[in-house]
Design a protein around this motif. Structure first.
Motif, mmCIF file in Angstrom:
data_model
loop_
_atom_site.group_PDB
_atom_site.id
_atom_site.type_symbol
_atom_site.label_atom_id
_atom_site.label_comp_id
_atom_site.label_asym_id
_atom_site.label_seq_id
_atom_site.Cartn_x
_atom_site.Cartn_y
_atom_site.Cartn_z
ATOM 1 N N LYS A 183 7.718 20.642 25.308
ATOM 2 C CA LYS A 183 7.248 19.884 26.351
ATOM 3 C C LYS A 183 5.741 19.452 26.101
ATOM 4 N N PHE A 184 5.843 18.176 26.685
ATOM 5 C CA PHE A 184 4.358 17.512 26.399
ATOM 6 C C PHE A 184 3.734 17.129 27.836
ATOM 7 N N THR A 185 2.571 16.784 28.048
ATOM 8 C CA THR A 185 2.140 15.901 28.994
ATOM 9 C C THR A 185 2.059 14.641 28.827
ATOM 10 N N SER A 186 1.912 13.619 29.688
ATOM 11 C CA SER A 186 1.852 12.274 29.444
ATOM 12 C C SER A 186 1.111 11.902 27.935
ATOM 13 N N THR A 187 -0.313 12.580 28.073
ATOM 14 C CA THR A 187 -0.982 12.474 27.013
ATOM 15 C C THR A 187 -0.518 13.041 25.784
ATOM 16 N N ARG A 188 0.595 13.531 25.605
ATOM 17 C CA ARG A 188 1.138 14.070 24.622
ATOM 18 C C ARG A 188 0.341 15.553 23.972
ATOM 19 N N ASN A 236 8.791 7.606 20.132
ATOM 20 C CA ASN A 236 10.282 7.479 20.354
ATOM 21 C C ASN A 236 11.129 8.585 20.774
ATOM 22 N N GLY A 237 10.659 9.813 20.439
ATOM 23 C CA GLY A 237 11.533 10.922 20.464
ATOM 24 C C GLY A 237 11.591 11.859 21.528
ATOM 25 N N LEU A 238 10.912 11.338 22.705
ATOM 26 C CA LEU A 238 10.713 12.169 23.845
ATOM 27 C C LEU A 238 11.427 11.588 25.039
ATOM 28 N N SER A 239 12.028 12.186 25.923
ATOM 29 C CA SER A 239 12.460 11.799 27.021
ATOM 30 C C SER A 239 11.724 12.528 28.307
ATOM 31 N N VAL A 240 11.653 11.637 29.212
ATOM 32 C CA VAL A 240 10.728 11.687 30.594
ATOM 33 C C VAL A 240 11.557 12.308 31.561
ATOM 34 N N GLU A 241 10.836 13.411 32.062
ATOM 35 C CA GLU A 241 11.436 14.085 33.291
ATOM 36 C C GLU A 241 10.334 14.325 34.140
ATOM 37 N N TYR A 242 10.538 14.329 35.481
ATOM 38 C CA TYR A 242 9.821 14.228 36.425
ATOM 39 C C TYR A 242 9.539 15.617 37.217
ATOM 40 N N ARG A 268 21.270 27.991 13.293
ATOM 41 C CA ARG A 268 20.796 26.990 13.719
ATOM 42 C C ARG A 268 19.557 27.467 14.665
ATOM 43 N N MET A 269 18.641 26.675 14.566
ATOM 44 C CA MET A 269 17.184 27.044 15.407
ATOM 45 C C MET A 269 17.109 25.869 16.353
ATOM 46 N N GLU A 270 17.356 26.150 17.651
ATOM 47 C CA GLU A 270 17.049 25.257 18.608
ATOM 48 C C GLU A 270 15.462 25.272 19.372
ATOM 49 N N VAL A 271 14.907 24.183 19.187
ATOM 50 C CA VAL A 271 13.535 24.008 19.540
ATOM 51 C C VAL A 271 13.255 23.019 20.631
ATOM 52 N N GLU A 272 12.690 23.537 21.866
ATOM 53 C CA GLU A 272 12.308 22.608 22.853
ATOM 54 C C GLU A 272 10.869 22.686 23.204
ATOM 55 N N ASP A 318 4.539 13.824 35.224
ATOM 56 C CA ASP A 318 5.863 13.269 34.327
ATOM 57 C C ASP A 318 5.440 14.386 33.035
ATOM 58 N N VAL A 319 6.654 14.944 32.832
ATOM 59 C CA VAL A 319 6.852 15.838 31.536
ATOM 60 C C VAL A 319 7.733 15.267 30.479
ATOM 61 N N TYR A 320 7.298 15.253 29.421
ATOM 62 C CA TYR A 320 8.082 14.696 28.121
ATOM 63 C C TYR A 320 8.680 15.795 27.420
ATOM 64 N N TYR A 321 10.001 15.671 27.166
ATOM 65 C CA TYR A 321 10.780 16.619 26.415
ATOM 66 C C TYR A 321 10.959 16.318 25.050
#
Ligand SMILES: [Zn+2]
Length: 115
Positions: free
Chosen positions: A90-95, A56-62, A84-88, A67-70
């Protein structure tokens, strides 16, 4: 990734079908999957654990043909330091983790997926 070992899957349904095949058709439970990681504050050295909800915590971008999940997280330590540490991430569709970025901190170990 295209090494011929893993079928390419493009969506949640395909992914679940793939998992069912992989695990012998056992009924799919609503298992939570979390990606956990640890970061170290560059200012005070505190190590903080972060966690991403892969369901539930990922947003999809194309991107071009996939598809890449952020996931984005802001982590703040418990000490007096308020860096503050900002972490980004990126996952594939298979996480599978594709890339990760952090500001004001560093990753202290490889992340892992918990089932
Ligand atoms: Zn700190």
């Amino acid at each position: 990734m295209d090494n011929g070992l893993w079928p390419e899957v493009h969506g949640r349904k395909e992914y679940m079908d793939f998992l069912k095949k992989l695990f012998g058709g056992s009924p799919a439970k609503s298992q939570k999957r979390y990606y956990t990681f640890s970061v170290k504050c560059l200012r005070c050295g505190e190590v903080i654990e972060g966690r991403v909800d892969l369901d539930n915590g990922l947003s999809v971008e194309y991107e071009s043909n996939r598809d890449v999940y952020y996931a984005r997280k802001v982590l703040i330590g418990n000490n007096k330091c308020f860096q503050r540490m900002e972490v980004e991430l990126k996952f594939t569709s298979t996480r599978e983790l594709l890339e990760r970025y952090i500001t004001s901190g560093e990753f202290v170990e490889n992340g892992q997926v918990n089932y």
